[in-house]
Design an enzyme around this catalytic site. Structure first.
Site, short mmCIF file in Angstrom:
data_model
loop_
_atom_site.label_atom_id
_atom_site.label_comp_id
_atom_site.label_asym_id
_atom_site.label_seq_id
_atom_site.Cartn_x
_atom_site.Cartn_y
_atom_site.Cartn_z
CG HIS A 138 2.00 -2.23 0.95
ND1 HIS A 138 1.65 -2.33 2.28
CD2 HIS A 138 1.54 -3.37 0.38
CE1 HIS A 138 1.02 -3.46 2.49
NE2 HIS A 138 0.94 -4.12 1.36
CG ASP A 168 1.83 0.28 4.48
OD1 ASP A 168 1.70 0.94 3.42
OD2 ASP A 168 1.91 -0.96 4.49
CB SER A 246 -1.90 -5.63 1.63
OG SER A 246 -0.80 -6.40 1.99
#
Length: 519
Positions: A138, A168, A246
């Site tokens: 992402h 992911d 992230s």
């Protein structure tokens, strides 16, 4: 089991062909770590210096994080992902009011607003001295340009190697040498209560280190919109993680990489107490596959499962309909353990069923690693590749039994899948019709779509159970026939640019589908 009720129960589709909830493959991560860090050129996937770790050692009692932090910050990078502006879309969406009402512009002085690029930021972890970097899918999804900034402020353009939305995880690369890396640790040896550090770039603040403890393991948090192709078995911590973290590193007190920070639990979008990381046992295997093959080699067990704890929780809920409460009670009667993954159903072609596992069994371990929940089973199978053999231990009404299972991919084979593989592109699993089925349908050939994942077939509207008879005026008798047609198109050996499929559903309804492979 009623389909709607499966959603209520939160049935985890463990590699059931047709759901896309594949549970992946290869004990190479922990049982054969040489493919990640070994100096053996035949098995070395990522270039890292060999670092021997004494796992018998105990973390410092004074919880001094300085050495781990100093080592980790140099191996974490800042990623700037830019999505170029779509000028044509901007022109289509903007309407000059003068042109709309009067048919002319505003005297030539009215300027349309210029579309602006979209820029996002995240973190990444250097796992190879020659520039391979793990991050989250992402973080880089949809980006046209990727810029990586190292801890010493050097900047590099990065190229995308591959992505895996199911976990992911993404792999990118920069053109650099002798980079600092973070050595892989063993995420399975993490204990609840153990100290960990989260290293990343929250809010574009570079080289930020926060500390916390492991709050839980094997946690599922239902990321996204309920996509059952997601593989979720997160390490939950209370280390502060915020937007920009992230793709960053979760490290233990020895400075070893044990996870990739991925998500937070928050109602505001900022840290609110818990963060979640993909275990390196999964992320490392995915990254290795992306480098070697360009796509993940995901194995399947072929079972639909429900966590034992989930069954008990549902039974205790007051609003469960009587019909399904009886079904749950029937499951409970077979369960003689307090933890594990209850086998509710099998996929059409299930290697678990072929090995002797039965509905009602509770899977309690894979290759000696304890399975406490459905998510934990996802994590364990997620380490393996098609063709690997695993020992699955079950509890069958109080008796423990072990089965050796050879895992296969969603197409029912053990062959390596590549990005250009026609079957992978179509997103389907197939089998040739049996003689009995041919007699029932009144045909002499054909293949059945036994399962669907995200791909061209699903996009075209094809449903599970569809019988493919003819593709591009060629009879299709085996899955290999279809693969050859698709591969010939993809490699320029055929004039066709797509597929024109003729077939029927078991109810006798004939259907035609057109699929453009060039899109």
């Amino acid at each position: 089991m009623n389909t709607i009720w499966k959603g209520v129960l939160g049935v985890a589709l463990v590699a059931a062909v047709g759901s896309g909830a594949a549970i992946g493959t290869s004990a190479y991560m922990m049982n054969h770590q040489q493919y990640l860090v070994s100096g053996d050129s035949t098995s070395n996937v990522f270039s890292q210096p060999v670092r021997m770790v004494n796992y018998a050692s105990v973390a410092a009692e004074n919880t001094d994080f300085t050495m781990a932090a100093e080592s980790a910050v140099h191996g974490v990078v800042h990623i700037m992902a830019t999505q170029n502006a779509d000028e044509s879309a901007s022109q289509r969406q903007y309407i000059d009011p003068f042109e709309y009402f009067f048919g002319f512009g505003g005297g030539g002085s009215f300027q349309r607003p210029k579309a602006q690029p979209r820029v996002g930021a995240g973190s990444g972890v250097i796992i190879s001295t020659d520039g391979y970097i793990i991050t989250n899918n992402h973080v880089i999804e949809g980006a046209d340009e990727l810029e990586v900034t190292l801890n010493d402020n050097r900047k590099f353009d990065a190229k995308l190697i591959g992505t895996d939305p199911a976990t992911d995880i993404a792999l990118i690369k920069i053109d650099a040498k002798d980079l600092p890396t973070i050595p892989f640790g063993d995420s399975e040896k993490l204990k609840v209560g153990e100290w960990v550090l989260a290293v990343g770039n929250p809010f574009n603040l570079t080289s930020t280190v926060t500390a916390g403890i492991v709050s839980a393991k094997g946690r599922g948090i239902s990321l996204g919109s309920g996509d059952k192709s997601k593989i979720e078995s997160f390490i939950q911590t209370d280390a502060a993680v915020n937007p920009g973290n992230s793709g960053g590193a979760l490290v233990n007190t020895k400075g070893e990489l044990v996870g990739i920070n991925t998500a937070i639990y928050s109602e505001t979008g900022s840290y609110a107490g818990y963060s979640f990381a993909v275990p390196i046992s999964i992320a490392g295997k995915v990254a290795s596959d992306l480098k070697q093959y360009g796509t993940v080699q995901r194995a399947v067990l072929g079972v639909q499962i429900i966590g034992v704890g989930d069954i008990m929780d549902q039974l205790s809920m007051p609003n469960v309909p009587d019909k399904y409460k009886e079904e749950l009670k029937g499951m409970k009667e077979n369960i003689k353990v307090s933890e594990g993954a209850y086998v509710a159903e099998f996929a059409d072609r299930s290697v678990a069923k072929e090995a002797g596992i039965e509905v009602g069994d509770v899977i309690i371990s894979v290759n000696g690693v304890k399975v406490k929940s459905a998510n934990a089973l996802q994590e364990q199978i997620g380490k393996y590749r098609p063709g690997d053999k695993v020992t699955v231990k079950v509890n069958r009404k109080g008796t423990e039994k072990s089965f050796e299972v050879q895992l296969k991919n969603a197409q029912g084979s053990t062959k390596v899948v590549t990005p250009s593989d026609g079957t992978e592109l179509l997103g389907g699993a197939f089998k040739a019709l049996t003689d009995k089925e041919k007699r029932e349908y009144g045909v002499s050939y054909g293949i059945e779509v036994t399962g669907l994942t995200n791909g061209k077939l699903k996009d075209a509207g094809i449903k599970k159970g569809f019988i493919i008879m003819v593709v591009n005026n060629q009879r299709v008798k085996t899955p290999e026939d279809l693969e050859k047609i698709v591969d010939d198109i993809l490699h320029g050996r055929a004039e066709d640019q797509g597929l024109f499929i003729k077939g029927f559903y078991p109810n006798g309804r004939t259907k035609y589908y057109a699929i453009d492979l060039a899109e």
